[in-house]
Structure formats: structure tokens, C-alpha cells
Design a protein around this motif. Structure first.
Motif, PDB file in Angstrom:
ATOM      1  N   UNK A 159    -101.917 -57.077  11.463  1.00 28.74           N
ATOM      2  CA  UNK A 159    -100.103 -57.673  11.221  1.00 28.74           C
ATOM      3  C   UNK A 159     -99.569 -58.239  11.074  1.00 28.74           C
ATOM      4  N   UNK A 160     -98.572 -59.004  10.406  1.00 31.08           N
ATOM      5  CA  UNK A 160     -97.465 -59.988  10.445  1.00 31.08           C
ATOM      6  C   UNK A 160     -96.258 -59.777  10.922  1.00 31.08           C
ATOM      7  N   UNK A 161     -95.303 -61.217  10.508  1.00 29.19           N
ATOM      8  CA  UNK A 161     -94.109 -60.149  10.316  1.00 29.19           C
ATOM      9  C   UNK A 161     -93.041 -61.106   9.069  1.00 29.19           C
ATOM     10  N   UNK A 162     -91.878 -60.905   8.456  1.00 32.50           N
ATOM     11  CA  UNK A 162     -91.407 -61.422   7.796  1.00 32.50           C
ATOM     12  C   UNK A 162     -90.766 -63.030   9.167  1.00 32.50           C
ATOM     13  N   UNK A 163     -90.659 -64.092   7.370  1.00 29.26           N
ATOM     14  CA  UNK A 163     -90.348 -65.430   8.442  1.00 29.26           C
ATOM     15  C   UNK A 163     -91.272 -66.077   8.903  1.00 29.26           C
ATOM     16  N   UNK A 164     -92.375 -65.653   9.262  1.00 33.57           N
ATOM     17  CA  UNK A 164     -93.687 -66.380   9.963  1.00 33.57           C
ATOM     18  C   UNK A 164     -94.000 -67.175   9.179  1.00 33.57           C
ATOM     19  N   UNK A 179     -92.116 -69.314   2.990  1.00 33.22           N
ATOM     20  CA  UNK A 179     -91.379 -70.207   1.709  1.00 33.22           C
ATOM     21  C   UNK A 179     -92.438 -69.774   0.676  1.00 33.22           C
ATOM     22  N   UNK A 180     -92.303 -69.342  -0.240  1.00 34.51           N
ATOM     23  CA  UNK A 180     -93.306 -69.076  -1.269  1.00 34.51           C
ATOM     24  C   UNK A 180     -93.819 -70.324  -1.591  1.00 34.51           C
ATOM     25  N   UNK A 245     -90.641 -72.026  11.929  1.00 29.82           N
ATOM     26  CA  UNK A 245     -90.096 -72.582  10.466  1.00 29.82           C
ATOM     27  C   UNK A 245     -88.811 -71.002  10.321  1.00 29.82           C
ATOM     28  N   UNK A 246     -89.604 -69.786  10.431  1.00 31.60           N
ATOM     29  CA  UNK A 246     -88.792 -68.836  10.345  1.00 31.60           C
ATOM     30  C   UNK A 246     -87.199 -68.722  10.487  1.00 31.60           C
ATOM     31  N   UNK A 247     -86.979 -69.994  11.987  1.00 29.85           N
ATOM     32  CA  UNK A 247     -85.424 -70.105  11.869  1.00 29.85           C
ATOM     33  C   UNK A 247     -84.724 -70.249  12.938  1.00 29.85           C
ATOM     34  N   UNK A 248     -85.946 -70.327  14.520  1.00 27.88           N
ATOM     35  CA  UNK A 248     -85.346 -70.343  15.524  1.00 27.88           C
ATOM     36  C   UNK A 248     -84.985 -68.372  15.760  1.00 27.88           C
ATOM     37  N   UNK A 249     -85.531 -68.367  15.682  1.00 28.20           N
ATOM     38  CA  UNK A 249     -85.122 -66.059  15.500  1.00 28.20           C
ATOM     39  C   UNK A 249     -85.844 -66.000  16.981  1.00 28.20           C
ATOM     40  N   UNK A 250     -84.778 -64.969  17.856  1.00 24.56           N
ATOM     41  CA  UNK A 250     -85.621 -65.419  19.326  1.00 24.56           C
ATOM     42  C   UNK A 250     -85.246 -63.199  19.055  1.00 24.56           C
TER      43      UNK A 250
END
Length: 443
Positions: A159-164, A179-180, A245-250
Motif C-alpha cells: 500500500x502507498x498513498x495519494x500524493x506520494x 505527478x503523471x 512533493x505532495x505538498x508538505x502535508x502533515x
């Protein structure tokens, strides 16, 4: 250059020499991700966050080369020792076939090398019972080896995560979801299942939480009664403790508790990808230290100067030669830099500094309350400023550059700030004031 009094001084950015250098460079370089014509002049003054470009502009670098220069430029906290180092040739040896000694005894040589770097990494991961390190060249290789040792333990799904974002070698690339352009047309590792990365504040709106039998996407898929994936087939979950890269999301605390419960219930390896977030960047040695989660594997690079896959001896394969790399454990100079960086973090209490200066940055921007800023977030000195539009973010990056402040984008409309770990209160004031002027200029 006197760091205590230095300030950005920009005549023209980018200047004529920088443009000429970039044009000449691109006669030979493959297309990649160059974001602007900043050309650091290695022969000119630079210290901490300050550097000089080929046109003589003095710049304040709040990118730290995407966290790969944790103490900025020519920092005496590590350079004083490196200057004493009798630079050998070769500086790289076949480090998984041979050993390198920087003096005697191995427990405390004059110049720490790969052996001592691994010892330090075991020390700073001992609270996770990690005792074994594999060194490689880069963050992507660190991730490659993390997933290899997990697959070796069993299972063929993950499993991985959206934005990874986890790297650009084919195995690591298979895990990217930011990113595509990173993945299109390339073959991928099969069996990778992507799910939401929950950074929601308050009620979950990203799709992680469900009304299913497990209450979240992964638990639903693994549920013994209604699930669609056999937990025995799952090798690992790979997670960025703060998405880069996904936006510095915590991540949301409840989301992390869910991951920990899945890890415990099904005995699935959790890999903490700390390539950008590790080595004190967030105010803890590892970003995962902020979370109620005990990783089975940690990957590090960038600030470490080499790639490192860190885990427990029972997770690594026993078979000799199962893992190997020509340069990884044999990059003598980079290993010295990495070991000295860890020493500097401890000796100068840079974890506390990262936390305090990060708080200062967030408070200064929040107090100014620019209308176009929709969020200021992050941990320690891994900071994000999100704007109302992507075009606004791009314009602010350019406007800041023209004033002598280096920043970078991430995510879709977010700007990231990565000052050196020993950045001072004065330097934060300088940088934030330039940033606020840039934001006002493009309002």
C-alpha cells in the motif's frame, strides 16, 4: 562573508552570466526539473543560508538544496573538521567488498567514515529497536532496498498513498503518486494499491475513513469477512511522515493510529520514507518521531549525504550478497559529512532550533495574514505556504527570487521553505520579510 551581518544583495536575477551558464549547460544536459537560472559560484563567499551566484548576487537560500544541504553552505559546524581531512583518492571505494578506516580505533577514529555513520544511525533509531544499516548512493536506492527487504520477508502486494513521492528508479517510481510525468509509460511493480493520505483537520473528507467493516480504506480491503486482499500477501505499507512533493502535508493523528493498528493486526512492515523529512528537519531526528507509530524500516538520504536503509537485523535478509552496492558504504567523504552532520545536530541542539525557528516562521506569516495565503503548515523547518492558485505560487517564487530569496514549489499550489537547521532568528526575519514583500507584490 560575515554570516552575522550578511543580507541578500541582488542587482539582476538571473543575471547575464547565469543565463549564459544555463544555456551552455543545456547544450549537454537532458531535460529535467531545473526551476530557475540560479547558478551558485563555488569559488565565491558562502556560509549558512547565504551564497553568491556567478553574477555576484548574494542570495538567501531557504531551499537547502531540497534538504540535501542541512547546514547550508560551508558551515563551520562540519567544515572545521572536514578541512582537517587528508582528502584521499579514491574518495569512493567498493564499500560492500572492502572497508575504509579514518584512523584508529574503530569505535572512535579521527575521521568517522561509513562504519561510524552506520553506528550513529543505529544510535538514533535505537528507540525503534533498529540495529542494522545498509548504505547506498541515494534516496531512491534507500527506498529500493527497503522494499526489497520487505518483499524478502514475504508478500507481493503493498500500500502507498495519494500524493506520494519515493524516488525515480523503477521500483521506487512504482510507488509515486504525485505527478503523471513521473510514471507515464514506464513499467511498474505490480500489486501496489494506492489509498488516500489523510491530512484532514477535523472530519475526514479525503476518503480515508469509510463506513465499511474496517472503518478505513486499507482495513476494509484486508477485512477477513468482506475484504478483497489477503493480508498474508501484503509485504509493506510505505508512508512519508510528512509528505514532501505532495505538498508538505502533515498526517492526521487518527489516520496514523489506523496505520499502527493495521501494522499490529496483520504484521505488515511499515516503511517510513524520511529522505526529505529526516535528520532533524522537523524538530525531531525523524519526522515519524512525532507520530504514534513505530516503523519497521526507515529510509534516509539527502541531509545524510548517502542513502541509508535502516531496520532490525531480523528484517534484513541473512543471505550474503542478497544486498550489495559498489559505492554506498564506500563513499568516504559523504559518510564523513553525514556522520559530522549527526554530531552537529546533537552538539548544537539543532532539533530545538528547528522547532523554535519553524514556529517563528509560521507565526510571522500568520500574523501578516496575506489574503492569498490559504494555509501555513509543517513541522520544524519543513514548512509550507499554500496559495489560492498555482499561478500565484509561481509568481511569488519568481518575485522572491528577484529579491534574493530562494524558495521552491511543491504540491499543486504550495511553496516550501527549508532553511538550514541552524538558521538564526535574524535570518528567519530577513527571509520572511522578503517573502511577505513578494506576496504583496503579486497580490
Amino acid at each position: 562573508m560575515d554570516r552575522e551581518t550578511a543580507e541578500p544583495q541582488v542587482r539582476d536575477m538571473p543575471g547575464q552570466k547565469a543565463r549564459e551558464w544555463a544555456d551552455y549547460h543545456h547544450q549537454f544536459a537532458a531535460p529535467t526539473t531545473y526551476v530557475y537560472d540560479f547558478v551558485w559560484d563555488l569559488t565565491e563567499d558562502a556560509e549558512g543560508p547565504f551564497c553568491t551566484d556567478v553574477d555576484g548576487n548574494v542570495l538567501l537560500d531557504f531551499t537547502s538544496h531540497v534538504a540535501a544541504a542541512p547546514l547550508g553552505y560551508n558551515n563551520p559546524k562540519i567544515m572545521d573538521k572536514i578541512d582537517e581531512f587528508p582528502l584521499p583518492d579514491p574518495t569512493k571505494i567498493a564499500g560492500q567488498d572492502f572497508y575504509a578506516a579514518g584512523g584508529w580505533p574503530p569505535e572512535d577514529p579521527e575521521f568517522p567514515g561509513p562504519t561510524q555513520l552506520m553506528e550513529r544511525l543505529v544510535d538514533v533509531t535505537s528507540h525503534y529497536d533498529m540495529d542494522t544499516v545498509f548504505l547506498s548512493n541515494s534516496g531512491a536506492e534507500a527506498v529500493e532496498n527497503a522494499i526489497k527487504i520487505s518483499y524478502n520477508r514475504g508478500g507481493h502486494r503493498a500500500f502507498n498513498f495519494d500524493g506520494a513521492f519515493h524516488g525515480r528508479t523503477l521500483g521506487a517510481l512504482s510507488l509515486n503518486r504525485s505527478k503523471v510525468a513521473h510514471r507515464k509509460g514506464y513499467p511498474e511493480i505490480p500489486g501496489i494499491v494506492s489509498v488516500p493520505y489523510c491530512s484532514c483537520e477535523g472530519q475526514c473528507e479525503c476518503g480515508w475513513k469509510t463506513n465499511g467493516p474496517g472503518g478505513n480504506v486499507i482495513a476494509d480491503k484486508l477485512d477477513p469477512g468482506q475484504g478483497v486482499i489477503d493480508p498474508e500477501e501484503v509485504s509493506y505499507i510505505i508512508l512519508e511522515p510528512v509528505q514532501g512533493e505532495g505538498g508538505y502535508r502533515v498526517p492526521n493523528d487518527e489516520f496514523i493510529r489506523d496505520i499502527a493498528e493495521i501494522q499490529d493486526t496483520y504484521d505488515i512492515n511499515v516503511i517510513a520514507d524520511e529522505i526529505q523529512s529526516g535528520m532533524g528537519r522537523t524538530g525531531e531526528m525523524w519526522a515519524v518521531d512525532h507520530l504514534d507509530l513505530e516503523p519497521d524500516v526507515i529510509t534516509s538520504a539527502k541531509a545524510l549525504r548517502v542513502g541509508a536503509t535502516i531496520s532490525r537485523s531480523d528484517v534484513f535478509p541473512e543471505e550474503k550478497g542478497r544486498l550489495s552496492s559498489t559505492w554506498g558504504a564506500g563513499d568516504v567523504l559523504s559518510s564523513l559529512q553525514g556522520a559530522l552532520t549527526i554530531d552537529a545536530i546533537h552538539e548544537h541542539d539543532l532539533l530545538t532550533n528547528a522547532e523554535e525557528r519553524g514556529r517563528q516562521t509560521r507565526e510571522l506569516i500568520a500574523d501578516a495574514a496575506p489574503e492569498s495565503v490559504v494555509d501555513v503548515r509543517g513541522r520544524g523547518l519543513m514548512l509550507a505556504v499554500e496559495f489560492d492558485t498555482k499561478d500565484r505560487r509561481e509568481a511569488v517564487v519568481d518575485a522572491a527570487l528577484s529579491r534574493g530569496l530562494l524558495t521552491l514549489g511543491c504540491g499543486y499550489k504550495t511553496l516550501r521553505l527549508l532553511p538550514p537547521l541552524d538558521v538564526t532568528e535574524r535570518e528567519i526575519d530577513l527571509g520572511v520579510n522578503i517573502l511577505l514583500d513578494a506576496i504583496e507584490d503579486v497580490a
